[in-house]
Motif scaffolding. Sequence first.
Motif, mmCIF file in Angstrom:
data_model
loop_
_atom_site.group_PDB
_atom_site.id
_atom_site.type_symbol
_atom_site.label_atom_id
_atom_site.label_comp_id
_atom_site.label_asym_id
_atom_site.label_seq_id
_atom_site.Cartn_x
_atom_site.Cartn_y
_atom_site.Cartn_z
ATOM 1 N N ALA A 145 41.178 35.693 52.785
ATOM 2 C CA ALA A 145 40.604 35.399 54.098
ATOM 3 C C ALA A 145 39.727 34.156 54.046
ATOM 4 C CB ALA A 145 39.800 36.591 54.606
ATOM 5 N N ALA A 146 38.949 33.995 52.992
ATOM 6 C CA ALA A 146 38.106 32.803 52.844
ATOM 7 C C ALA A 146 38.964 31.562 52.641
ATOM 8 C CB ALA A 146 37.146 32.984 51.673
ATOM 9 N N GLN A 147 40.057 31.695 51.890
ATOM 10 C CA GLN A 147 40.958 30.557 51.699
ATOM 11 C C GLN A 147 41.516 30.076 53.037
ATOM 12 O OE1 GLN A 147 43.969 31.666 48.839
ATOM 13 N NE2 GLN A 147 42.447 32.328 47.323
ATOM 14 N N PHE A 148 41.929 31.036 53.873
ATOM 15 C CA PHE A 148 42.419 30.667 55.205
ATOM 16 C C PHE A 148 41.359 29.863 55.962
ATOM 17 C CE2 PHE A 148 45.332 34.660 55.879
ATOM 18 C CZ PHE A 148 46.240 34.159 54.963
ATOM 19 N N ALA A 149 40.128 30.361 55.952
ATOM 20 C CA ALA A 149 39.059 29.736 56.742
ATOM 21 C C ALA A 149 38.768 28.313 56.280
ATOM 22 C CB ALA A 149 37.794 30.580 56.678
ATOM 23 N N ILE A 150 38.778 28.097 54.974
ATOM 24 C CA ILE A 150 38.484 26.754 54.465
ATOM 25 C C ILE A 150 39.591 25.775 54.831
ATOM 26 C CG2 ILE A 150 38.162 25.380 52.378
ATOM 27 C CD1 ILE A 150 35.753 27.119 53.253
ATOM 28 N N VAL B 182 37.408 42.806 58.944
ATOM 29 C CA VAL B 182 37.491 43.611 57.712
ATOM 30 C C VAL B 182 37.099 42.842 56.458
ATOM 31 C CG1 VAL B 182 39.179 45.206 58.677
ATOM 32 C CG2 VAL B 182 39.983 43.147 57.500
ATOM 33 N N GLY B 183 36.530 41.638 56.604
ATOM 34 C CA GLY B 183 36.003 40.933 55.441
ATOM 35 C C GLY B 183 37.038 40.678 54.368
ATOM 36 N N VAL C 58 35.810 40.991 38.455
ATOM 37 C CA VAL C 58 35.643 39.541 38.444
ATOM 38 C C VAL C 58 34.186 39.203 38.769
ATOM 39 C CG1 VAL C 58 38.018 39.038 39.105
ATOM 40 C CG2 VAL C 58 36.294 39.377 40.874
ATOM 41 N N PRO C 59 33.710 38.052 38.349
ATOM 42 C CA PRO C 59 32.302 37.700 38.599
ATOM 43 C C PRO C 59 31.945 37.623 40.085
ATOM 44 C CG PRO C 59 33.277 36.238 36.957
ATOM 45 C CD PRO C 59 34.390 37.047 37.521
ATOM 46 N N HIS C 60 32.955 37.462 40.939
ATOM 47 C CA HIS C 60 32.689 37.274 42.362
ATOM 48 C C HIS C 60 32.894 38.553 43.164
ATOM 49 C CE1 HIS C 60 32.764 33.118 41.139
ATOM 50 N NE2 HIS C 60 33.985 33.282 40.680
ATOM 51 N N LEU C 61 32.925 39.689 42.479
ATOM 52 C CA LEU C 61 33.168 40.947 43.165
ATOM 53 C C LEU C 61 32.112 41.243 44.225
ATOM 54 C CD1 LEU C 61 34.759 43.534 43.541
ATOM 55 C CD2 LEU C 61 33.566 44.523 41.574
ATOM 56 N N TYR C 62 30.857 40.936 43.938
ATOM 57 C CA TYR C 62 29.813 41.186 44.929
ATOM 58 C C TYR C 62 30.068 40.391 46.208
ATOM 59 C CZ TYR C 62 25.323 41.377 47.291
ATOM 60 O OH TYR C 62 24.342 41.555 48.247
ATOM 61 N N GLY C 63 30.568 39.171 46.037
ATOM 62 C CA GLY C 63 30.880 38.355 47.205
ATOM 63 C C GLY C 63 31.950 38.972 48.081
ATOM 64 N N TYR C 64 32.907 39.681 47.465
ATOM 65 C CA TYR C 64 33.927 40.367 48.247
ATOM 66 C C TYR C 64 33.319 41.491 49.086
ATOM 67 C CZ TYR C 64 37.377 38.148 45.102
ATOM 68 O OH TYR C 64 38.127 37.251 44.391
ATOM 69 N N MET C 65 32.254 42.086 48.575
ATOM 70 C CA MET C 65 31.651 43.224 49.261
ATOM 71 C C MET C 65 30.795 42.804 50.450
ATOM 72 S SD MET C 65 30.477 45.636 46.072
ATOM 73 C CE MET C 65 29.851 46.891 47.188
ATOM 74 N N VAL C 66 30.390 41.544 50.510
ATOM 75 C CA VAL C 66 29.489 41.067 51.555
ATOM 76 C C VAL C 66 30.283 40.190 52.523
ATOM 77 C CG1 VAL C 66 27.340 39.848 52.027
ATOM 78 C CG2 VAL C 66 27.622 41.085 49.870
ATOM 79 N N PRO C 67 30.578 40.677 53.738
ATOM 80 C CA PRO C 67 31.398 39.882 54.658
ATOM 81 C C PRO C 67 30.840 38.499 54.967
ATOM 82 C CG PRO C 67 31.189 42.143 55.434
ATOM 83 C CD PRO C 67 30.243 41.999 54.277
ATOM 84 N N LEU D 91 27.883 35.468 60.440
ATOM 85 C CA LEU D 91 29.141 36.209 60.366
ATOM 86 C C LEU D 91 29.117 37.243 61.479
ATOM 87 C CD1 LEU D 91 30.875 38.855 59.314
ATOM 88 C CD2 LEU D 91 31.804 36.601 58.797
ATOM 89 N N VAL D 92 30.083 37.182 62.356
ATOM 90 C CA VAL D 92 30.187 38.121 63.478
ATOM 91 C C VAL D 92 31.299 39.120 63.182
ATOM 92 C CG1 VAL D 92 30.679 38.369 65.943
ATOM 93 C CG2 VAL D 92 29.390 36.386 65.119
ATOM 94 N N SER D 93 30.973 40.409 63.211
ATOM 95 C CA SER D 93 31.981 41.437 62.941
ATOM 96 C C SER D 93 31.918 42.495 64.022
ATOM 97 C CB SER D 93 31.759 42.054 61.557
ATOM 98 O OG SER D 93 32.844 42.897 61.208
ATOM 99 N N THR D 94 32.747 42.321 65.039
ATOM 100 C CA THR D 94 32.811 43.256 66.155
ATOM 101 C C THR D 94 34.251 43.721 66.344
ATOM 102 O OG1 THR D 94 32.904 41.301 67.595
ATOM 103 C CG2 THR D 94 30.785 42.447 67.431
ATOM 104 N N GLY D 95 34.876 44.109 65.237
ATOM 105 C CA GLY D 95 36.244 44.581 65.316
ATOM 106 C C GLY D 95 37.181 43.504 65.802
ATOM 107 N N CYS D 96 38.093 43.892 66.682
ATOM 108 C CA CYS D 96 39.148 42.986 67.112
ATOM 109 C C CYS D 96 38.687 41.945 68.116
ATOM 110 C CB CYS D 96 40.316 43.785 67.670
ATOM 111 S SG CYS D 96 41.086 44.856 66.441
#
Length: 417
Positions: free
Chosen positions: A73-78, A108-109, A136-145, A164-169
């Motif tokens: 998801a982050a790759q898409f955004a960049i 869904v982060g 992986v070292p970046h696992l915490y980053g996956y947990m934080v949207p 970061l806005v997370s209001t479902g769909c």
Amino acid sequence: MTGRAVITGIGVVAPGGIGREAFWDLLTAGRTATRTISLFDPTGFRSRIAAECDFDPAAAGLSPQQIRRMDRAAQFAIVCTREALADSGIELGGLSPERIGVSIGSAVGCTMGLEEEYAVLSDAGQRWLVDHSYGVPHLYGYMVPSTLAVEVAWEVDAEGPVTLVSTGCTSGLDAVGHGVQLIAEGSADVVIAGATDAPLSPITSACFDAIKATSADNDDPSTASRPFDADRHGFVLGEGSAVLVLEEREAALRRGARIYAEISGFANRANGFHMTGLKPDGREMAEAIRVALDRARLDPTDVDYINAHGSGTKQNDRHETAAFKRSLGDHAYKVPVSSIKSMVGHSLGAIGSIEVAACALALQRQVVPPTANLRTRDPECDLDYVPLTAREHKTDAVLCVGSGFGGFQSAMVLGRG
């Protein structure tokens, strides 16, 4: 002074093609990008279809370190951010970093990264007590949207408001709406706004299988997404991202920017009713539409095109049809309405920003995308849903709406800039 927010750059990663022009070509051709899931083995799932992006992060310009660090998801955004900035022609280096904001939506982060890492740590779910040393070292980053918004902020050196806005769909619509507010209140001169989601994983499929929300028309994936059609059987999951460059209108004009559209009104409401259910009268969505039009200083009869949520579930299609009639009156029968989810699926939080991108392109190019696969109209959905074929149409004002689990209802009005 109240700032007016305009769109000067668009970047898209969507099923059926990477990039803004490939996305628009797919929409105007009425092609569908839904197919049997290839990102994991869908055997055993009720719904085995999705709208996947043919995305190669290396070919898209991401470095090996970025690919290793970032969830899909982050790759898409960049990648979208880079395209949007290049499209806008803006030189962010000439701005104070404190005047650059970021507003990114996601439902869904980092779902795919989290599920993949859990499978490793738990030995494919066999161990209740996981061994963290395998993570992986970046696992915490996956947990934080909010990681998704931070990655975009790092990409553009933004030191202003980052959200970061997370209001479902409705996350994508709401994130763009928040960016518009930052411009209007003077908190930022430029906002990188949009949304991203890459939810195509076993856990997501299992969740939607459980409530039977997704289509099980597995034998013919290309026709499975059928908003407003009498023979529809649910929505088709998707993935993707869209990112917009928002600027204050006068500043954009001074630098000679090409303006796709002005976002002139936005509002959201909640129904306080049910986590997944909708009242059939569409009252809350109608109220969001009314307020968005008021803020845009437009009458219902000024709306030239409606980009519908159009998920392809009976309750949603009928709910928003009622909302259009309630908010627009007789004009609802005269304005073209369509759902691009018929072609690119439902990418959860990302779809709202993808739909805003489609609306901006529709305004610029004076073409209304169709609703693919609409062959037998639901008699309770009796508006002009632009079946099968794109339509040239004079368009000065577009209404874009979204509806999400939790009762979220959002409406945005775009006008020619």
